[in-house]
Design a protein around this motif. Structure first.
Motif, PDB file in Angstrom:
ATOM      1  N   ASP A 118      71.924  24.847  73.867  1.00 10.11           N
ATOM      2  CA  ASP A 118      71.404  25.625  72.730  1.00 10.11           C
ATOM      3  C   ASP A 118      70.910  24.724  71.594  1.00 10.11           C
ATOM      4  O   ASP A 118      71.351  24.830  70.441  1.00 10.11           O
ATOM      5  N   THR A 325      71.521  32.009  88.165  1.00  7.66           N
ATOM      6  CA  THR A 325      72.239  33.241  87.805  1.00  7.66           C
ATOM      7  C   THR A 325      73.724  32.939  87.618  1.00  7.66           C
ATOM      8  O   THR A 325      74.352  33.386  86.650  1.00  7.66           O
ATOM      9  N   ALA A 328      74.324  31.013  84.339  1.00  8.81           N
ATOM     10  CA  ALA A 328      74.256  31.895  83.167  1.00  8.81           C
ATOM     11  C   ALA A 328      75.540  32.712  83.029  1.00  8.81           C
ATOM     12  O   ALA A 328      76.060  32.901  81.927  1.00  8.81           O
ATOM     13  N   GLN A 329      76.050  33.165  84.168  1.00  7.85           N
ATOM     14  CA  GLN A 329      77.301  33.962  84.167  1.00  7.85           C
ATOM     15  C   GLN A 329      78.484  33.077  83.748  1.00  7.85           C
ATOM     16  O   GLN A 329      79.324  33.488  82.947  1.00  7.85           O
ATOM     17  N   TRP A 330      78.501  31.836  84.277  1.00  8.51           N
ATOM     18  CA  TRP A 330      79.581  30.899  83.912  1.00  8.51           C
ATOM     19  C   TRP A 330      79.563  30.641  82.408  1.00  8.51           C
ATOM     20  O   TRP A 330      80.607  30.639  81.748  1.00  8.51           O
ATOM     21  N   LYS A 331      78.385  30.427  81.839  1.00  5.69           N
ATOM     22  CA  LYS A 331      78.263  30.166  80.411  1.00  5.69           C
ATOM     23  C   LYS A 331      78.786  31.362  79.605  1.00  5.69           C
ATOM     24  O   LYS A 331      79.540  31.192  78.628  1.00  5.69           O
ATOM     25  N   GLN A 332      78.399  32.557  80.021  1.00 10.75           N
ATOM     26  CA  GLN A 332      78.819  33.776  79.324  1.00 10.75           C
ATOM     27  C   GLN A 332      80.337  33.909  79.338  1.00 10.75           C
ATOM     28  O   GLN A 332      80.958  34.251  78.340  1.00 10.75           O
ATOM     29  N   GLU A 333      80.927  33.597  80.480  1.00 11.91           N
ATOM     30  CA  GLU A 333      82.387  33.780  80.642  1.00 11.91           C
ATOM     31  C   GLU A 333      83.203  32.657  79.999  1.00 11.91           C
ATOM     32  O   GLU A 333      84.337  32.860  79.591  1.00 11.91           O
ATOM     33  N   ALA A 336      80.735  31.326  75.722  1.00 12.27           N
ATOM     34  CA  ALA A 336      80.247  32.266  74.699  1.00 12.27           C
ATOM     35  C   ALA A 336      81.345  32.579  73.676  1.00 12.27           C
ATOM     36  O   ALA A 336      82.510  32.562  73.991  1.00 12.27           O
TER      37      ALA A 336
END
Length: 336
Positions: A118, A325, A328-333, A336
């Protein structure tokens, strides 16, 4: 524009480098630096002590007249320079630790940095083992093309020939890069940066007194240079900032791994270790990985599940889509 233009620029670089190499009796790399300087000087041939000879000057001027840098984008210029440097590595028999990072690895480092770090629009990058700049410039070009940002980068290297090549390459690509000729383990003049990248040379660092100030130094004998460089990179990376390091896949299996792990888990957050596709390496022992560290800070936390695994083959497009995919899911979990 495309591969044809890359090939055309490379051909001009290689032809003019060969002319200068022969006439000046220098290495391919030194001749490549000289011809790049001439191109950046509007195609004017630098003459010193009557060399190059008039016939060579005429041939060079004809070649330079065919080069239209303004018609190529930055990454096309980088690719052409990369091909010329690869030719130089073969011609001058460059040692393995000085060989440049392949595009495929640079692309994956850029992809992870883009997906996880980011970066702000005024973000800064650091590469303490910049060499000829191919890894850093691959990352810069990709991030600037996809995010429409203008990033500033800093590179450090103790080899003046490699650094000179990185310098002319950055100027040709019009990149905002500051380069420093220094031992990367010494006190540096670079500022704190948003994120770090490095393709780390493997071997021992010879100056034990200097290594002693690092938590990752060896308990006896010389310390591993790549351990010290990881620690040094994170020292110059700001709070919350990420480091992405190309390391041996077996980095945690060495005798010195205990000290590295202890420093890593106390000073930073170990967020991931992803093996690069095996197809990129001649043997399992030679396989490398991307180590992902994050400095502690108000917006950082240790991932509950450290990201471990292997990138899919670069030829497997469906596999890579699944991987993006999952990332992105790993980052969210976890972040974040």
């Amino acid at each position: 524009m495309g591969q044809k233009d890359v090939g055309e620029l490379y051909k001009r670089l290689d032809t003019t480098t060969a002319l200068l190499k022969e006439d000046l009796d220098v290495s391919y790399m030194d001749a490549l630096i000289e011809t790049s300087e001439n191109i950046l000087d509007g195609g004017r041939v630098k003459v010193e002590n009557g060399l190059p000879q008039q016939q060579t000057r005429d041939q060079l001027s004809t070649q330079y007249g065919q080069i239209k840098l303004g018609q190529l984008n930055t990454d096309e210029i980088r690719q052409a320079m990369q091909l010329a440097i690869l030719r130089g590595e073969r011609t001058d028999l460059i040692q393995a630790n000085h060989q440049m990072t392949p595009d495929s690895i640079g692309f994956l480092v850029a992809y992870l940095l883009e997906a996880l770090a980011d970066l702000p629009s005024d973000g800064t990058l650091l590469d303490l083992t910049v060499g000829t700049g191919n890894l850093l410039y691959t990352v810069l070009n990709r991030l600037q093309a996809t995010n429409k940002t203008t990033l500033t980068a800093y590179g450090v290297d103790n080899d003046d020939t490699m650094l000179a090549l990185a310098g002319v390459s950055a100027r040709m690509q019009n990149l905002d890069v500051e380069l420093y000729h220094q031992d990367a383990i010494s006190d540096l003049v670079v500022p704190q940066v948003t994120a770090s990248v490095a393709d780390l040379p493997i071997g021992y660092y010879p100056v034990d007194e200097r290594a002693a100030s690092f938590a990752t130094h060896a308990t006896s004998g010389h310390s591993y240079a790549h351990h010290l460089l990881i620690e040094q990179s994170m020292r110059y990376t700001a709070a919350d900032g990420f480091g992405f390091f190309v390391v041996p896949s077996l980095i945690f299996k060495s005798d010195e791994a205990k000290g590295l792990t202890k420093w890593m888990t106390t000073a930073t957050y170990l967020q991931g270790l992803l093996n690069l596709p095996q197809e990129l390496f001649g043997s399992e022992a030679a396989q490398k990985a991307i180590l992902i560290l994050q400095n502690k800070g108000p917006h950082a936390k240790q991932a509950q599940r450290i990201m471990l695994g292997e990138f899919p083959s670069l030829k497997d497009q469906a596999g890579f889509r699944r991987f993006t995919t999952e990332l992105a899911q790993w980052k969210q979990e976890n972040l974040a």
